[in-house]
Design a protein around this motif. Structure first.
Motif, mmCIF file in Angstrom:
data_model
loop_
_atom_site.group_PDB
_atom_site.id
_atom_site.type_symbol
_atom_site.label_atom_id
_atom_site.label_comp_id
_atom_site.label_asym_id
_atom_site.label_seq_id
_atom_site.Cartn_x
_atom_site.Cartn_y
_atom_site.Cartn_z
ATOM 1 N N TYR A 85 -17.211 28.928 -121.301
ATOM 2 C CA TYR A 85 -18.071 28.920 -119.828
ATOM 3 C C TYR A 85 -18.466 27.439 -119.715
ATOM 4 C CZ TYR A 85 -18.169 33.979 -120.047
ATOM 5 O OH TYR A 85 -17.902 35.269 -120.110
ATOM 6 N N TYR A 86 -18.124 26.785 -118.715
ATOM 7 C CA TYR A 86 -18.647 25.537 -118.465
ATOM 8 C C TYR A 86 -19.456 25.345 -117.225
ATOM 9 C CZ TYR A 86 -15.040 23.578 -121.501
ATOM 10 O OH TYR A 86 -14.075 23.604 -122.676
ATOM 11 N N ARG A 87 -20.468 24.337 -117.117
ATOM 12 C CA ARG A 87 -20.971 23.964 -116.136
ATOM 13 C C ARG A 87 -21.453 22.340 -116.031
ATOM 14 N NH1 ARG A 87 -27.124 26.873 -117.178
ATOM 15 N NH2 ARG A 87 -27.705 25.802 -118.933
ATOM 16 N N ILE A 88 -21.773 21.866 -115.058
ATOM 17 C CA ILE A 88 -21.830 20.454 -114.885
ATOM 18 C C ILE A 88 -22.990 20.104 -113.790
ATOM 19 C CG2 ILE A 88 -20.027 20.178 -113.027
ATOM 20 C CD1 ILE A 88 -19.404 17.495 -114.182
ATOM 21 N N ARG A 89 -23.709 18.835 -114.269
ATOM 22 C CA ARG A 89 -24.545 18.581 -113.233
ATOM 23 C C ARG A 89 -24.634 17.175 -113.435
ATOM 24 N NH1 ARG A 89 -30.431 20.467 -115.787
ATOM 25 N NH2 ARG A 89 -30.300 19.156 -117.655
ATOM 26 N N ALA A 90 -25.130 16.319 -112.186
ATOM 27 C CA ALA A 90 -25.369 14.710 -112.142
ATOM 28 C C ALA A 90 -26.986 14.540 -112.805
ATOM 29 C CB ALA A 90 -25.079 14.307 -111.074
ATOM 30 N N ILE A 91 -27.049 13.410 -113.334
ATOM 31 C CA ILE A 91 -28.331 13.033 -113.833
ATOM 32 C C ILE A 91 -28.754 11.628 -113.359
ATOM 33 C CG2 ILE A 91 -29.659 12.341 -115.832
ATOM 34 C CD1 ILE A 91 -27.885 14.701 -117.324
ATOM 35 N N ASN A 92 -29.731 11.216 -113.213
ATOM 36 C CA ASN A 92 -30.345 9.935 -112.915
ATOM 37 C C ASN A 92 -31.801 9.912 -113.254
ATOM 38 O OD1 ASN A 92 -31.728 10.490 -110.484
ATOM 39 N ND2 ASN A 92 -30.358 9.463 -109.240
ATOM 40 N N ALA A 93 -32.472 8.727 -113.312
ATOM 41 C CA ALA A 93 -33.789 8.520 -113.710
ATOM 42 C C ALA A 93 -34.830 9.239 -112.815
ATOM 43 C CB ALA A 93 -34.239 7.201 -113.582
ATOM 44 N N ALA A 94 -34.584 9.670 -111.715
ATOM 45 C CA ALA A 94 -35.237 10.437 -110.781
ATOM 46 C C ALA A 94 -35.053 11.956 -110.942
ATOM 47 C CB ALA A 94 -35.044 10.120 -109.272
ATOM 48 N N GLY A 95 -34.149 12.299 -111.591
ATOM 49 C CA GLY A 95 -33.920 13.893 -111.653
ATOM 50 C C GLY A 95 -32.533 14.274 -111.979
ATOM 51 N N VAL A 96 -32.419 15.571 -111.906
ATOM 52 C CA VAL A 96 -30.943 16.287 -111.847
ATOM 53 C C VAL A 96 -30.676 16.860 -110.797
ATOM 54 C CG1 VAL A 96 -31.271 16.110 -114.442
ATOM 55 C CG2 VAL A 96 -31.937 18.445 -113.338
ATOM 56 N N SER A 97 -29.368 17.201 -110.670
ATOM 57 C CA SER A 97 -28.601 17.762 -109.500
ATOM 58 C C SER A 97 -28.744 19.549 -110.093
ATOM 59 C CB SER A 97 -27.340 17.475 -109.168
ATOM 60 O OG SER A 97 -26.548 18.005 -110.317
ATOM 61 N N GLU A 98 -28.284 20.293 -109.184
ATOM 62 C CA GLU A 98 -28.292 21.796 -109.423
ATOM 63 C C GLU A 98 -26.966 21.704 -110.445
ATOM 64 O OE1 GLU A 98 -30.033 24.447 -108.367
ATOM 65 O OE2 GLU A 98 -31.414 22.770 -107.556
ATOM 66 N N TRP A 99 -26.917 23.013 -111.418
ATOM 67 C CA TRP A 99 -25.768 23.171 -112.224
ATOM 68 C C TRP A 99 -24.716 23.692 -111.274
ATOM 69 C CZ3 TRP A 99 -25.290 21.320 -116.785
ATOM 70 C CH2 TRP A 99 -26.363 21.359 -117.626
ATOM 71 N N VAL A 100 -23.408 23.184 -111.492
ATOM 72 C CA VAL A 100 -22.376 23.895 -110.891
ATOM 73 C C VAL A 100 -21.611 24.471 -111.834
ATOM 74 C CG1 VAL A 100 -20.306 23.244 -109.364
ATOM 75 C CG2 VAL A 100 -22.395 21.998 -108.987
ATOM 76 N N ASN A 101 -21.128 25.566 -111.857
ATOM 77 C CA ASN A 101 -20.192 26.471 -112.607
ATOM 78 C C ASN A 101 -18.853 25.902 -112.610
ATOM 79 O OD1 ASN A 101 -22.242 27.501 -113.788
ATOM 80 N ND2 ASN A 101 -22.042 29.879 -112.676
ATOM 81 N N LEU A 102 -17.856 26.323 -113.514
ATOM 82 C CA LEU A 102 -16.475 25.862 -113.540
ATOM 83 C C LEU A 102 -15.958 27.050 -112.841
ATOM 84 C CD1 LEU A 102 -14.355 23.957 -114.674
ATOM 85 C CD2 LEU A 102 -14.051 25.774 -116.428
ATOM 86 N N THR A 103 -14.662 26.558 -112.076
ATOM 87 C CA THR A 103 -13.617 27.702 -111.707
ATOM 88 C C THR A 103 -12.425 27.469 -112.312
ATOM 89 O OG1 THR A 103 -14.896 27.628 -109.500
ATOM 90 C CG2 THR A 103 -12.315 28.538 -109.654
ATOM 91 N N PRO A 104 -12.090 28.285 -113.422
ATOM 92 C CA PRO A 104 -12.672 29.795 -113.596
ATOM 93 C C PRO A 104 -13.705 29.942 -114.188
ATOM 94 C CG PRO A 104 -10.644 29.434 -114.583
ATOM 95 C CD PRO A 104 -10.713 28.106 -113.904
ATOM 96 N N PHE A 105 -14.469 30.996 -114.163
ATOM 97 C CA PHE A 105 -15.711 31.226 -114.878
ATOM 98 C C PHE A 105 -15.716 32.669 -115.593
ATOM 99 C CE2 PHE A 105 -20.288 32.149 -115.395
ATOM 100 C CZ PHE A 105 -20.693 30.707 -115.975
ATOM 101 N N PRO A 106 -15.212 32.914 -116.644
ATOM 102 C CA PRO A 106 -15.035 31.728 -117.778
ATOM 103 C C PRO A 106 -13.533 31.105 -117.758
ATOM 104 C CG PRO A 106 -14.510 33.983 -118.817
ATOM 105 C CD PRO A 106 -15.063 34.149 -117.282
ATOM 106 N N LEU A 107 -13.345 30.180 -118.455
ATOM 107 C CA LEU A 107 -12.001 29.766 -118.669
ATOM 108 C C LEU A 107 -11.241 30.327 -119.857
ATOM 109 C CD1 LEU A 107 -9.692 27.221 -117.976
ATOM 110 C CD2 LEU A 107 -11.058 25.953 -119.467
ATOM 111 N N VAL A 108 -10.476 30.933 -119.801
ATOM 112 C CA VAL A 108 -9.568 31.783 -121.018
ATOM 113 C C VAL A 108 -8.461 30.751 -121.395
ATOM 114 C CG1 VAL A 108 -8.472 33.617 -121.947
ATOM 115 C CG2 VAL A 108 -10.401 34.010 -120.029
ATOM 116 N N THR A 109 -8.432 30.241 -122.943
ATOM 117 C CA THR A 109 -7.438 29.416 -123.120
ATOM 118 C C THR A 109 -6.255 30.242 -123.746
ATOM 119 O OG1 THR A 109 -8.360 29.679 -125.319
ATOM 120 C CG2 THR A 109 -9.215 27.455 -123.891
ATOM 121 N N PRO A 110 -4.942 29.740 -123.326
ATOM 122 C CA PRO A 110 -3.773 30.539 -123.754
ATOM 123 C C PRO A 110 -3.580 30.525 -125.170
ATOM 124 C CG PRO A 110 -3.131 28.220 -122.957
ATOM 125 C CD PRO A 110 -4.854 28.470 -122.913
#
Length: 110
Positions: A85-110
């Motif tokens: 399961y992956y998620r990402i957000r942007a960061i700077n000195a003023a704060g952070v963005s909302e988390w965004v989940n990866l598509t697909p969620f979860p990622l299944v490795t072959p």
């Protein structure tokens, strides 16, 4: 010297969340190569924070990585036949963005 002529208050804003966070996984020998990509929707991020876990609540097997501003791809080597399961957000000195989940969620490795 004279008095200051004007005052100026500057308020920094938290960065916009990335979008189109997608991932692919391909077999690479005994492992899998995972490629993550996203759209950078911010012009004021200092970095992106990417979390990987083995459950959707991000409480098991949690790993956090940071990549520099303006980067839009990350490649990792992972175990095969696993769910991540992956998620990402942007960061700077003023704060952070909302988390965004990866598509697909979860990622299944072959």
């Amino acid at each position: 010297s004279s008095l200051y002529s004007n005052t100026f208050a500057m308020s920094a804003a938290a960065p916009a969340a990335p979008s189109n966070f997608t991932g692919t996984a391909v077999v690479s020998g005994n492992n899998a190569t995972v490629t993550l990509t996203w759209t950078d929707n911010s012009n004021n991020e200092a970095s992106f924070e990417i979390q990987r876990a083995t459950n959707a609540a991000f409480t098991t097997g949690l790993n956090t990585n940071t990549v520099a501003a303006n980067i839009i791809t990350r490649v990792e080597t992972r175990n095969r036949n696993r769910s991540y399961y992956y998620r990402i957000r942007a960061i700077n000195a003023a704060g952070v963005s909302e988390w965004v989940n990866l598509t697909p969620f979860p990622l299944v490795t072959p």
